[in-house]
Scaffold this active site. Structure first.
Site, PDB file in Angstrom:
ATOM      1  N   TYR A 109       1.020  -1.372  -0.020  1.00  0.00           N
ATOM      2  CA  TYR A 109       0.001   0.068   0.019  1.00  0.00           C
ATOM      3  C   TYR A 109       0.991   1.238  -0.232  1.00  0.00           C
ATOM      4  O   TYR A 109       2.020   1.408   0.660  1.00  0.00           O
ATOM      5  CB  TYR A 109      -0.965  -0.003   1.341  1.00  0.00           C
ATOM      6  CG  TYR A 109      -1.824   1.351   1.383  1.00  0.00           C
ATOM      7  CD1 TYR A 109      -3.053   1.352   0.736  1.00  0.00           C
ATOM      8  CD2 TYR A 109      -1.274   2.406   2.016  1.00  0.00           C
ATOM      9  CE1 TYR A 109      -3.753   2.785   0.935  1.00  0.00           C
ATOM     10  CE2 TYR A 109      -2.022   3.424   2.179  1.00  0.00           C
ATOM     11  CZ  TYR A 109      -3.338   3.580   1.430  1.00  0.00           C
ATOM     12  OH  TYR A 109      -4.080   4.717   1.563  1.00  0.00           O
ATOM     13  N   GLU A 197      -3.386   7.561  -4.267  1.00  0.00           N
ATOM     14  CA  GLU A 197      -3.287   6.361  -3.779  1.00  0.00           C
ATOM     15  C   GLU A 197      -3.046   5.290  -4.675  1.00  0.00           C
ATOM     16  O   GLU A 197      -3.647   5.087  -5.689  1.00  0.00           O
ATOM     17  CB  GLU A 197      -4.671   6.084  -2.655  1.00  0.00           C
ATOM     18  CG  GLU A 197      -4.431   4.898  -1.959  1.00  0.00           C
ATOM     19  CD  GLU A 197      -5.723   4.431  -1.542  1.00  0.00           C
ATOM     20  OE1 GLU A 197      -5.929   4.654  -0.143  1.00  0.00           O
ATOM     21  OE2 GLU A 197      -6.568   4.154  -2.079  1.00  0.00           O
TER      22      GLU A 197
END
Ligand code: ADP
Ligand code: MG
Length: 387
Positions: A109, A197
């Site tokens: 992530y 993101e």
């Protein structure tokens, strides 16, 4: 403003970030052709909505023929996809992304956002990518790595290397992560983003790093500086009322309650919602009609509030600082007549020419409930909504 994954991935590619090869499609035939054009034997078909959690909700389909890609697209297009981020109504699917399948060794992530507390751009990273990052943050906060960027010095390579080490990357992957984070930071700054993101950022079977998903949110207040990005807006993904408000220069946010609020000034609007809650009511919306509230704006504001079927009363709270209350009163009267407001309207006017304004409302013959001060207005609106 949010971008779709396929739009964000195009931006990623412009900034040198590796993404899977893929093509957007707006019909089943286009999806089939996209699979043929991309070549290979397996593809993923991904519903394009402004929400994550698509994988678990059937919005990401693995297919092994161009026909199956068309079939999957046919299923998705025109439907509404419900994920844990969309709410029960879901979001309409108007496009899909057909993409090559990339075998995954690890899912990481990585995101970049504004940290309000430190007033810095912040990177968040985790070795636990792919899954719900909020859950990782809640259950195992030590698994979330962060680094703040000094605005004068910019993102430093050593900061990126520290993140790479902490995520367990090795060899050439370390420099690859440095390049990825620096490209993200450039994109973030250049485009006035509020969030970039990558979840998941994958380690492929041959050890390379690749952005498998892409999310970019842009700062609406900076959009004027990016005419090339304005066209990427997909109104179908936004709250219809908020979109209409935007068009009329009104600041409107849908909330869940039954008391419609019309206020001038954001601070006063917040205070109004607080008082509604204090008296046991629930605001249906936040609405700031702005300093120069005209009759047209007031009418548009009434229409917006009334387009929400759950509204049982309207609370109008205007402080006449720049505007005069008698003009606002005329605006309210005209708007209530024009829009044919069928729910109780509580009005509190204060400031310049407030007595004249109140008198106009009293003489209008309309069923407007007058209130002397804000506390009383909130109480009356809560009572009216409950009746
Ligand atoms: P969302 O975050 O909305 O669930 P993602 O784009 O992250 O959507 O996809 C969900 C999952 O689907 C990923 O974690 C990955 O396992 C798989 N996936 C997505 N795109 C690909 C791809 N091109 N190749 C292989 N797997 C993929
Ligand atoms: Mg994702």
């Amino acid at each position: 403003m949010n971008l779709h994954e396929f739009q964000a991935k195009r931006l990623f590619a412009e900034y040198g970030l590796s993404v899977p090869r893929g093509l957007p499609a707006f019909s089943a035939a286009e999806a089939r052709d996209a699979a043929v054009a991309l070549g290979g034997e397996r593809w993923v078909v991904k519903a394009q909505v402004h929400a994550g959690g698509r994988g678990k909700a059937g919005g990401v389909k693995l297919v092994d023929s161009a026909e199956a890609a068309g079939e999957a697209a046919k299923h998705m297009l025109g439907s509404r996809l419900v994920t844990h981020q969309t709410g029960p109504q879901g979001l309409p699917v108007g496009a899909v992304l057909v993409e090559e399948v990339r075998p995954i060794q690890r899912e990481l992530y990585l995101s970049c956002l504004v940290d309000r507390a430190s007033e810095r751009v912040l990177f968040m990273a985790s070795a636990d990518g792919g899954m719900d990052i909020e859950e990782v943050a809640a259950k195992t906060p030590d698994r979330i790595l962060t680094c703040k960027v000094d605005p004068a010095a910019g993102l430093q390579a050593y900061q990126c290397r520290e993140i790479a080490f902490a995520m367990g990357l090795e060899g050439p992957q370390i420099n690859a992560l440095v390049s990825i984070m620096q490209a993200m930071y450039r994109l973030f700054m250049d485009k006035d983003a509020s969030q970039v993101e990558i979840n998941p950022l994958i380690v492929t079977e041959d050890g390379a790093l690749l952005a498998l998903d892409a999310k970019v949110n842009l700062d609406d207040n900076a959009l004027f500086a990016h005419p090339d990005l304005v066209g990427l807006r997909d109104a179908s993904q936004e709250d219809a009322k908020e979109h209409a408000a935007n068009q009329h220069g009104l600041n409107y946010i849908t909330l869940g309650g039954n008391i419609g609020c019309m206020v001038n000034g954001a601070g006063l609007a917040m205070a109004t919602m607080d008082l509604v809650k204090l008296h046991g009511g629930q605001p249906a919306n936040f609405l700031d009609v702005g300093g120069g509230a005209t009759q047209e704006k007031v009418a548009e504001a009434f229409k917006l509030i009334l387009s929400d079927a759950s509204v049982k009363a309207i609370l109008v709270n205007i402080f006449g600082g720049i505007v005069r209350c008698n003009l606002i009163a005329e605006g309210i009267i005209a708007a209530v007549r024009e829009v044919q407001v069928g729910v109780p309207v509580v009005v509190r006017l204060e400031g310049t020419n407030a007595p004249e304004g109140r008198q106009l409302l009293a003489e209008s013959g309309l069923a407007i409930i007058a209130a002397e001060d804000l506390d009383e207005a909130a109480q009356k609106a809560v009572d009216a909504a409950g009746a």
